[in-house]
Design a protein around this motif. Structure first.
Motif, PDB file in Angstrom:
ATOM      1  N   GLU A 501      88.458 -10.560 -10.772  1.00 40.75           N
ATOM      2  CA  GLU A 501      89.825 -10.193 -10.411  1.00 40.75           C
ATOM      3  C   GLU A 501      90.141  -8.755 -10.817  1.00 40.75           C
ATOM      4  O   GLU A 501      90.784  -8.014 -10.060  1.00 40.75           O
ATOM      5  CB  GLU A 501      90.822 -11.152 -11.077  1.00 40.75           C
ATOM      6  CG  GLU A 501      90.799 -12.561 -10.519  1.00 40.75           C
ATOM      7  CD  GLU A 501      91.190 -12.596  -9.052  1.00 40.75           C
ATOM      8  OE1 GLU A 501      92.253 -12.022  -8.714  1.00 40.75           O
ATOM      9  OE2 GLU A 501      90.445 -13.165  -8.246  1.00 40.75           O
ATOM     10  N   VAL A 502      89.713  -8.358 -12.001  1.00 39.75           N
ATOM     11  CA  VAL A 502      89.980  -6.994 -12.455  1.00 39.75           C
ATOM     12  C   VAL A 502      89.252  -5.987 -11.567  1.00 39.75           C
ATOM     13  O   VAL A 502      89.829  -4.981 -11.145  1.00 39.75           O
ATOM     14  CB  VAL A 502      89.558  -6.815 -13.925  1.00 39.75           C
ATOM     15  CG1 VAL A 502      89.682  -5.356 -14.358  1.00 39.75           C
ATOM     16  CG2 VAL A 502      90.408  -7.703 -14.830  1.00 39.75           C
ATOM     17  N   ALA A 533      80.275  -7.686 -17.932  1.00 39.00           N
ATOM     18  CA  ALA A 533      80.368  -6.235 -17.793  1.00 39.00           C
ATOM     19  C   ALA A 533      79.865  -5.788 -16.424  1.00 39.00           C
ATOM     20  O   ALA A 533      80.448  -4.887 -15.803  1.00 39.00           O
ATOM     21  CB  ALA A 533      79.580  -5.542 -18.897  1.00 39.00           C
ATOM     22  N   LYS A 534      78.802  -6.417 -15.933  1.00 39.15           N
ATOM     23  CA  LYS A 534      78.272  -6.048 -14.623  1.00 39.15           C
ATOM     24  C   LYS A 534      79.277  -6.356 -13.517  1.00 39.15           C
ATOM     25  O   LYS A 534      79.409  -5.593 -12.552  1.00 39.15           O
ATOM     26  CB  LYS A 534      76.958  -6.784 -14.364  1.00 39.15           C
ATOM     27  CG  LYS A 534      75.822  -6.337 -15.288  1.00 39.15           C
ATOM     28  CD  LYS A 534      74.570  -7.171 -15.066  1.00 39.15           C
ATOM     29  CE  LYS A 534      73.459  -6.772 -16.037  1.00 39.15           C
ATOM     30  NZ  LYS A 534      72.255  -7.623 -15.886  1.00 39.15           N
ATOM     31  N   ILE A 535      79.993  -7.470 -13.652  1.00 37.90           N
ATOM     32  CA  ILE A 535      81.005  -7.822 -12.653  1.00 37.90           C
ATOM     33  C   ILE A 535      82.169  -6.844 -12.719  1.00 37.90           C
ATOM     34  O   ILE A 535      82.702  -6.407 -11.682  1.00 37.90           O
ATOM     35  CB  ILE A 535      81.489  -9.272 -12.860  1.00 37.90           C
ATOM     36  CG1 ILE A 535      80.340 -10.247 -12.596  1.00 37.90           C
ATOM     37  CG2 ILE A 535      82.671  -9.586 -11.951  1.00 37.90           C
ATOM     38  CD1 ILE A 535      80.653 -11.681 -12.995  1.00 37.90           C
ATOM     39  N   LEU A 536      82.587  -6.482 -13.918  1.00 33.67           N
ATOM     40  CA  LEU A 536      83.653  -5.484 -14.056  1.00 33.67           C
ATOM     41  C   LEU A 536      83.235  -4.161 -13.420  1.00 33.67           C
ATOM     42  O   LEU A 536      84.033  -3.519 -12.719  1.00 33.67           O
ATOM     43  CB  LEU A 536      83.962  -5.265 -15.537  1.00 33.67           C
ATOM     44  CG  LEU A 536      84.776  -6.343 -16.260  1.00 33.67           C
ATOM     45  CD1 LEU A 536      84.724  -6.124 -17.764  1.00 33.67           C
ATOM     46  CD2 LEU A 536      86.221  -6.360 -15.782  1.00 33.67           C
ATOM     47  N   GLU A 537      82.003  -3.760 -13.652  1.00 32.22           N
ATOM     48  CA  GLU A 537      81.532  -2.485 -13.112  1.00 32.22           C
ATOM     49  C   GLU A 537      81.362  -2.529 -11.603  1.00 32.22           C
ATOM     50  O   GLU A 537      81.549  -1.508 -10.920  1.00 32.22           O
ATOM     51  CB  GLU A 537      80.209  -2.113 -13.778  1.00 32.22           C
ATOM     52  CG  GLU A 537      80.364  -1.759 -15.252  1.00 32.22           C
ATOM     53  CD  GLU A 537      79.056  -1.419 -15.928  1.00 32.22           C
ATOM     54  OE1 GLU A 537      79.060  -0.546 -16.798  1.00 32.22           O
ATOM     55  OE2 GLU A 537      78.024  -2.035 -15.565  1.00 32.22           O
ATOM     56  N   SER A 544      81.127   1.094 -18.045  1.00 30.41           N
ATOM     57  CA  SER A 544      81.479   0.916 -19.448  1.00 30.41           C
ATOM     58  C   SER A 544      81.036   2.130 -20.245  1.00 30.41           C
ATOM     59  O   SER A 544      79.842   2.364 -20.442  1.00 30.41           O
ATOM     60  CB  SER A 544      80.823  -0.355 -20.004  1.00 30.41           C
ATOM     61  OG  SER A 544      81.240  -0.580 -21.334  1.00 30.41           O
ATOM     62  N   ALA A 545      82.013   2.891 -20.733  1.00 32.62           N
ATOM     63  CA  ALA A 545      81.715   4.193 -21.341  1.00 32.62           C
ATOM     64  C   ALA A 545      81.037   4.076 -22.694  1.00 32.62           C
ATOM     65  O   ALA A 545      80.493   5.075 -23.194  1.00 32.62           O
ATOM     66  CB  ALA A 545      83.007   5.014 -21.465  1.00 32.62           C
ATOM     67  N   ILE A 546      81.046   2.903 -23.306  1.00 30.35           N
ATOM     68  CA  ILE A 546      80.326   2.777 -24.577  1.00 30.35           C
ATOM     69  C   ILE A 546      78.826   2.974 -24.362  1.00 30.35           C
ATOM     70  O   ILE A 546      78.101   3.305 -25.304  1.00 30.35           O
ATOM     71  CB  ILE A 546      80.615   1.413 -25.255  1.00 30.35           C
ATOM     72  CG1 ILE A 546      80.270   1.497 -26.755  1.00 30.35           C
ATOM     73  CG2 ILE A 546      79.878   0.267 -24.560  1.00 30.35           C
ATOM     74  CD1 ILE A 546      80.765   0.322 -27.570  1.00 30.35           C
ATOM     75  N   LEU A 570      86.272   0.951 -19.718  1.00 28.48           N
ATOM     76  CA  LEU A 570      85.539   1.208 -18.481  1.00 28.48           C
ATOM     77  C   LEU A 570      86.304   2.229 -17.650  1.00 28.48           C
ATOM     78  O   LEU A 570      87.541   2.203 -17.591  1.00 28.48           O
ATOM     79  CB  LEU A 570      85.330  -0.076 -17.683  1.00 28.48           C
ATOM     80  CG  LEU A 570      84.478  -1.153 -18.373  1.00 28.48           C
ATOM     81  CD1 LEU A 570      85.366  -2.216 -19.003  1.00 28.48           C
ATOM     82  CD2 LEU A 570      83.504  -1.791 -17.397  1.00 28.48           C
ATOM     83  N   VAL A 571      85.568   3.121 -17.003  1.00 31.27           N
ATOM     84  CA  VAL A 571      86.197   4.238 -16.302  1.00 31.27           C
ATOM     85  C   VAL A 571      85.738   4.298 -14.854  1.00 31.27           C
ATOM     86  O   VAL A 571      84.623   3.878 -14.519  1.00 31.27           O
ATOM     87  CB  VAL A 571      85.886   5.570 -17.011  1.00 31.27           C
ATOM     88  CG1 VAL A 571      86.441   5.554 -18.437  1.00 31.27           C
ATOM     89  CG2 VAL A 571      84.384   5.858 -17.032  1.00 31.27           C
TER      90      VAL A 571
END
Length: 608
Positions: A501-502, A533-537, A544-546, A570-571
């Protein structure tokens, strides 16, 4: 993470333990005078005598536990067999204060049970015990069997065997191979007197008088003394939990990087909150490693500093406001925008329908001013009562703090707890339909969980979209020491739906304005290498900037000896590729025994 209550659940027999995984054939007991502890323990995790009575099992008492609801003692055979897979120690559960003493030579008659800390539904391994004991003291004052030394040479580098697919992934029925797998090695020592020496602390002392050490000094070590959890295959085999059989007041207050000098000796136990644990009869001496809290770099005039900070169930009754304020002003250098997670309503955990959090937020803002920081403004949306998870009655939510001297918030009316924020195109640029607003709050992905808070900011004439998140926690996942290998991470199902969703919302912004500055940040409750994280990206919508940090510096949380990433910033591509940025995981909490939150804040500095 779950509460570490020390209450003992009812012991479960092997039939209950294995009913969902496999059927274990129980052998008939041998003659009473031939059953020894290594026979009781057997060559798998489940005793061949589970559920049966054994008679006159001999051994020397190595330690007693006289507190809590798991009272009893450990007994060890001074005449071991030649099989490294069979433990020579076992716990005798007396339920009341044991009447034996260390050094007593005893025989024990009782029923062998497999006790599962946390219950069978937890997926935990079981502890072989002798219950309902009848104890005969043969002699007193005997020498305790010498401890088995656990060190970097003895612990295998591979963590666990693959579970038996015919047994739902359980390792319970597999023959132990202590030379190949760390979990098998520890299991082969269950109940025995063991020793570690000169071990470095990798998780600070917690409120329950526990800490974690590593017996492998160079295993994924970082410069501050911890061990980093960098993938699902790097569980850090040298981690070991330390408790004490002594008074909790005497337990050392250790930070990461400190050392327990000398020998720490005691029986090897297994518990619900971390698995294999050395319960120390003798603790090493704490040597201070000198770890200090970090301070990030101050943003320049042209840089926007954006931070995320989980303040751990902050409500007006807490005594941590001044410390949180000092951290934001001094250690974080007063970021321009701060996404706060776990801000509770005005009466905290009191469940009376209160959802407003203005007292909580304003108390923090006032404390920041008193600490020498800016007078932050803030935006948030009150949740529907008891619909966003967390501590019952607390109504945790995300809150934007922003410094109005440096950045402005674009207020666009209409955002509330049930209205979904959208994206529109105005003069070729993306805009939020409401600001602040919540992402699709009616979607089932957010059931009993925090809804993301989206806001539109302007810094030096440039629009920046910020999405504050607190995704579904890892509660309910099986631990790394589970009997099921690999462990089941059931919480991922909802978290993956939330990440989808995000990402979809970020796509909506970027489809309108490809070069939009978008930041999705917060407590993602998952690792930078995870599927979440992969789904967010997605396909490059976020990054993910970390991951700009060296692998050894990627951590925001310290759990059971593993330093790991839960908090992320995340950017969008415009920030990642179009300008210089700096990322900092500011270690002020996770490594310290006097932490004010269990999370370290994160800061991103960039030029929009």
């Amino acid at each position: 993470m779950p509460s570490r209550s020390s209450a003992r659940l009812a012991a479960l027999t092997v039939a209950a333990v294995c009913s969902a995984a496999s059927t274990v054939a129980l052998t008939s007991p041998a003659h009473a005078d031939s059953v020894r502890i290594h026979d009781v323990q057997g060559t798998t995790r489940i005793s061949p005598y589970a559920g049966q009575k054994v008679t006159d099992v001999p051994g020397i008492v190595t330690a007693t536990r006289t507190y809590g609801s798991s009272k009893g003692f450990w007994v060890q055979d001074p005449t071991p067999d030649d099989n490294p897979a069979t433990s020579e120690g076992v716990f005798v559960f007396t339920s009341s204060t044991p009447k034996v003493a260390v050094g007593d030579s005893v025989t024990v008659t009782g029923t062998v049970s497999e006790y599962v800390p946390g219950g069978a539904s937890s997926g935990n391994q079981s502890v072989t015990e002798i219950t309902k004991p009848v104890i005969t003291t043969v002699s007193t004052g005997n020498a305790v069997p010498a401890p088995t030394v656990i060190d970097e040479d003895s612990v295998p580098d591979v963590y666990a065997p693959q579970g038996d697919t015919a047994a739902a992934g359980s390792v319970n029925g597999l023959a132990l191979d202590p030379s190949a797998y760390a979990l098998d090695y520890y299991e082969s020592l269950e109940g025995m007197n063991v020793q570690v020496a000169d071990t470095r602390v990798v998780t600070a002392t917690d409120p329950y008088s526990e800490l974690w050490v590593t017996v492998k000094p160079w295993e994924h070590r970082n410069r501050r003394g911890g061990t980093v959890y960098g993938s699902y295959e790097s569980q850090n085999t040298g981690r070991l939990q330390i408790q004490s059989l002594g008074a909790t007041a005497d337990f050392p207050k250790a930070n990461v990087g400190d050392t327990l000098e000398g020998a720490t000796t005691g029986p090897l136990d297994f518990n619900q909150y971390g698995g294999y644990t050395l319960v120390a009869s003798k603790l090493g001496t704490l040597e201070n490693g000198g770890l200090e809290r970090e301070t990030t770099q101050k943003q320049s005039r042209g840089e926007l500093a954006v931070a995320t900070y989980n303040v751990e169930n902050l409500d007006p009754s807490d005594a941590t406001f001044d410390k949180h304020a000092a951290a934001i002003v001094n250690n974080l250098q007063s970021p321009d925008i701060v996404s706060l997670e776990e801000i509770q309503d005005n009466n905290g955990a009191t469940d009376d329908g209160t959802v407003d959090a203005s007292q909580t937020v304003n108390k923090l803002i006032d404390a920041i001013v008193a600490a020498g920081g800016p007078k932050y403004d803030w935006r948030s949306i009150n949740p529907v009562n008891d619909q966003d998870g967390g501590e019952p009655g607390g109504n945790i939510r995300q809150v934007f703090l922003f410094n109005p001297e440096r950045v402005s918030f674009v207020d666009r009316a209409g955002g509330d707890s049930t209205t979904a924020v959208g994206v529109t195109k105005v003069r070729g640029k993306a805009q939020l339909t409401v600001s602040p607003g919540r992402i699709d709050p009616a979607n089932a992905a957010w059931n009993s969980s925090r809804k993301p808070l989206a806001g539109e900011f302007v810094f030096r004439g440039k629009t920046v979209f910020v999405i504050a998140n607190h995704l579904n926690s890892k509660g309910g996942d099986q631990g790394l020491t589970s009997q099921y290998q690999p462990p089941v991470r059931s919480s991922e199902i909802q978290r993956h739906a939330q990440a989808t969703e995000v990402n979809a919302f970020v796509k909506d912004i970027l489809s309108v304005q490809k070069n939009a500055n978008v930041i999705a940040l917060g407590d993602m409750n998952d690792f930078e290498f995870s599927e979440t994280a992969k789904i967010l990206e997605g396909d490059g919508e976020l990054w993910s900037a970390i991951k700009s940090l060296p692998r050894s510096e990627r951590y925001t949380y310290d759990y059971q000896g593993n330093q790991q990433v839960l908090d992320q910033i995340l950017v969008s591509p415009a920030i990642r590729r179009g300008c210089d940025f700096e990322y900092d995981s500011v270690h002020i909490n996770s490594e310290f025994n006097d932490q004010i939150s269990d999370h370290d804040p994160q800061v991103l500095r960039f030029r929009p």
